[in-house]
Scaffold this motif. Structure first.
Motif, short mmCIF file in Angstrom:
data_model
loop_
_atom_site.label_atom_id
_atom_site.label_comp_id
_atom_site.label_asym_id
_atom_site.label_seq_id
_atom_site.Cartn_x
_atom_site.Cartn_y
_atom_site.Cartn_z
N VAL A 17 -8.78 -29.94 35.04
CA VAL A 17 -8.17 -31.11 35.64
C VAL A 17 -9.25 -31.85 36.44
CG1 VAL A 17 -5.90 -30.03 35.80
CG2 VAL A 17 -7.44 -29.92 37.75
N VAL A 18 -9.05 -33.16 36.60
CA VAL A 18 -9.96 -33.95 37.42
C VAL A 18 -9.14 -34.72 38.45
CG1 VAL A 18 -11.81 -34.17 35.74
CG2 VAL A 18 -9.95 -35.83 35.72
N ARG A 19 -9.70 -34.87 39.63
CA ARG A 19 -9.04 -35.61 40.70
C ARG A 19 -9.92 -36.79 41.09
NH1 ARG A 19 -6.44 -32.37 45.63
NH2 ARG A 19 -5.02 -31.93 43.90
N VAL A 20 -9.33 -37.97 41.18
CA VAL A 20 -10.08 -39.16 41.57
C VAL A 20 -10.44 -39.05 43.04
CG1 VAL A 20 -10.04 -41.68 41.70
CG2 VAL A 20 -8.85 -40.51 39.82
N ALA A 21 -11.70 -39.30 43.36
CA ALA A 21 -12.18 -39.16 44.73
C ALA A 21 -11.51 -40.17 45.65
CB ALA A 21 -13.69 -39.35 44.76
N PRO A 22 -11.30 -39.81 46.94
CA PRO A 22 -10.70 -40.74 47.89
C PRO A 22 -11.44 -42.08 47.93
CG PRO A 22 -10.84 -38.55 48.84
CD PRO A 22 -11.59 -38.50 47.55
N GLY A 23 -10.68 -43.16 47.86
CA GLY A 23 -11.26 -44.50 47.92
C GLY A 23 -11.85 -45.00 46.61
N ALA A 24 -11.88 -44.14 45.59
CA ALA A 24 -12.49 -44.53 44.31
C ALA A 24 -11.45 -45.07 43.34
CB ALA A 24 -13.22 -43.33 43.70
N THR A 25 -11.92 -45.73 42.29
CA THR A 25 -11.11 -46.20 41.19
C THR A 25 -11.81 -45.84 39.89
OG1 THR A 25 -10.28 -48.07 42.48
CG2 THR A 25 -10.04 -48.21 40.10
N VAL A 26 -11.06 -45.36 38.91
CA VAL A 26 -11.67 -45.01 37.62
C VAL A 26 -11.07 -45.89 36.53
CG1 VAL A 26 -12.09 -42.63 38.32
CG2 VAL A 26 -10.00 -43.18 37.10
N SER A 27 -11.92 -46.24 35.58
CA SER A 27 -11.49 -47.03 34.42
C SER A 27 -11.04 -46.10 33.31
CB SER A 27 -12.64 -47.91 33.93
OG SER A 27 -13.02 -48.84 34.93
N PRO A 49 -2.36 -37.13 45.42
CA PRO A 49 -3.70 -37.27 44.88
C PRO A 49 -3.66 -37.48 43.36
CG PRO A 49 -3.59 -35.43 46.41
CD PRO A 49 -2.18 -35.87 46.17
N GLN A 50 -4.40 -38.45 42.88
CA GLN A 50 -4.42 -38.75 41.44
C GLN A 50 -5.15 -37.62 40.71
OE1 GLN A 50 -2.90 -40.80 38.84
NE2 GLN A 50 -3.64 -42.53 40.06
N THR A 51 -4.37 -36.75 40.07
CA THR A 51 -4.89 -35.55 39.42
C THR A 51 -4.51 -35.58 37.95
OG1 THR A 51 -4.48 -34.38 41.51
CG2 THR A 51 -5.03 -33.04 39.59
N LEU A 52 -5.49 -35.51 37.07
CA LEU A 52 -5.29 -35.73 35.65
C LEU A 52 -5.64 -34.50 34.84
CD1 LEU A 52 -7.13 -39.16 35.64
CD2 LEU A 52 -4.64 -38.85 35.64
N LEU A 84 -15.26 -38.21 40.45
CA LEU A 84 -14.23 -37.22 40.14
C LEU A 84 -14.57 -35.88 40.76
CD1 LEU A 84 -13.91 -37.96 36.30
CD2 LEU A 84 -12.39 -38.81 38.10
N ALA A 85 -13.51 -35.15 41.13
CA ALA A 85 -13.65 -33.75 41.53
C ALA A 85 -13.03 -32.90 40.43
CB ALA A 85 -12.96 -33.49 42.86
N TYR A 86 -13.70 -31.83 40.06
CA TYR A 86 -13.26 -30.99 38.95
C TYR A 86 -12.61 -29.71 39.47
CZ TYR A 86 -16.00 -34.01 35.90
OH TYR A 86 -16.49 -35.09 35.22
N ALA A 87 -11.58 -29.28 38.76
CA ALA A 87 -10.90 -28.03 39.09
C ALA A 87 -10.27 -27.49 37.82
CB ALA A 87 -9.86 -28.26 40.18
N ARG A 88 -9.59 -26.35 37.97
CA ARG A 88 -8.87 -25.77 36.84
C ARG A 88 -7.52 -25.28 37.34
NH1 ARG A 88 -12.17 -25.53 32.57
NH2 ARG A 88 -10.70 -24.35 31.31
N THR A 89 -6.51 -25.41 36.50
CA THR A 89 -5.21 -24.84 36.81
C THR A 89 -4.97 -23.66 35.89
OG1 THR A 89 -2.81 -25.20 36.74
CG2 THR A 89 -4.15 -26.60 35.33
N PRO A 90 -4.53 -22.52 36.42
CA PRO A 90 -4.33 -21.33 35.59
C PRO A 90 -3.03 -21.37 34.78
CG PRO A 90 -3.72 -20.85 37.84
CD PRO A 90 -4.26 -22.24 37.85
N ILE A 91 -2.20 -22.38 35.02
CA ILE A 91 -0.86 -22.40 34.44
C ILE A 91 -0.71 -23.57 33.48
CG2 ILE A 91 1.60 -22.79 35.02
CD1 ILE A 91 1.20 -21.18 37.52
N GLU A 92 0.08 -23.38 32.45
CA GLU A 92 0.53 -24.49 31.61
C GLU A 92 2.04 -24.34 31.42
OE1 GLU A 92 -0.12 -24.43 27.30
OE2 GLU A 92 -1.28 -22.58 27.62
N LEU A 93 2.71 -25.44 31.19
CA LEU A 93 4.15 -25.45 30.97
C LEU A 93 4.45 -25.85 29.54
CD1 LEU A 93 5.30 -27.30 34.22
CD2 LEU A 93 5.08 -24.84 33.86
N ARG A 94 5.46 -25.19 28.97
CA ARG A 94 5.90 -25.53 27.61
C ARG A 94 7.42 -25.63 27.60
NH1 ARG A 94 2.30 -21.39 23.83
NH2 ARG A 94 0.24 -22.06 24.58
#
Length: 212
Positions: A17-27, A49-52, A84-94
């Motif tokens: 997952v990526v999170r948009v940094a505070p105050g930033a904008t991504v295209s 927080p905008q987390t994608l 962007l800040a990078y992270a990982r989530t251990p879970i997925e939903l189905r």
């Protein structure tokens, strides 16, 4: 392999997952190097927080799910041109609509199983790959949402006639007598116990796959 060469490091467990940094904008572009189709700030419309979720990769570009695009569209972000800040989530939903079940999986193992109400025949729950964008208190939006709302990066494209509740998809509460039925306007309804488990365990950006 040449003698002494190192094998590529294995991908760490979980989902990127990526999170948009505070105050930033991504295209967000329609394809790698394509035209800009949306711009995302550091916060969602609900203030989270905008987390994608990173659903695809192509030559370094990141394919993400966002409500700024239609359900069947992936948006593309150039990580070299974004804060962007990078992270990982251990879970997925189905979600299995035919079985009316929502599974939380970790490393391929079922961590939690929920029975859910799904969209009525006239307002079916959309299928596809999405992500959790927000975790909200239900009381802030109305008692009929139950204790909790997990917003999803998808939209209902078949709203019931006269519906005034917006078109964003979510997992939230609903009448207990309807659990497991096809009665909603498209969202997924779960019990309070299941919602509280999801709220406490599922990070923002967690991918969710909804299939027939």
């Amino acid at each position: 392999m040449l003698f002494g060469a190192l094998a590529p490091a294995p991908e760490p467990p979980g989902h990127a997952v990526v999170r948009v940094a505070p105050g930033a904008t991504v295209s967000v572009r329609n394809r790698p190097h394509g035209r800009v189709v949306a711009r995302l700030g550091a916060r969602t419309q609900f203030g989270s927080p905008q987390t994608l979720a990173v659903l695809h990769r192509d030559d370094g570009w990141l394919g993400v799910s966002t409500t700024a695009l239609p359900n069947d569209r992936i948006g593309w972000i150039d990580p070299d041109g974004a804060e962007l800040a990078y992270a990982r989530t251990p879970i997925e939903l189905r979600v299995d609509l035919s079985q009316r079940t929502l599974l939380a999986l970790g490393r391929g193992q079922v961590l939690h199983r929920s029975e859910v109400t799904i969209g009525a025949p006239a307002s079916p729950t959309p299928t596809g790959r999405f992500a959790i964008t927000d975790k909200l208190e239900g009381d802030d939006f109305g008692s009929y949402y139950g204790c909790c709302i997990l917003a999803i990066s998808g939209r209902q494209t078949n709203l019931p006639a006269g519906w005034e509740g917006g078109d964003l998809l979510a997992i939230h509460g609903g009448p207990s007598w309807a659990l497991g039925s096809r009665l909603s306007a498209g969202c997924l309804h779960a019990t309070e116990a299941d919602l509280r488990w999801l709220m406490s365990r599922v990070p923002l950006g967690t991918p969710i796959t909804i299939h027939p």
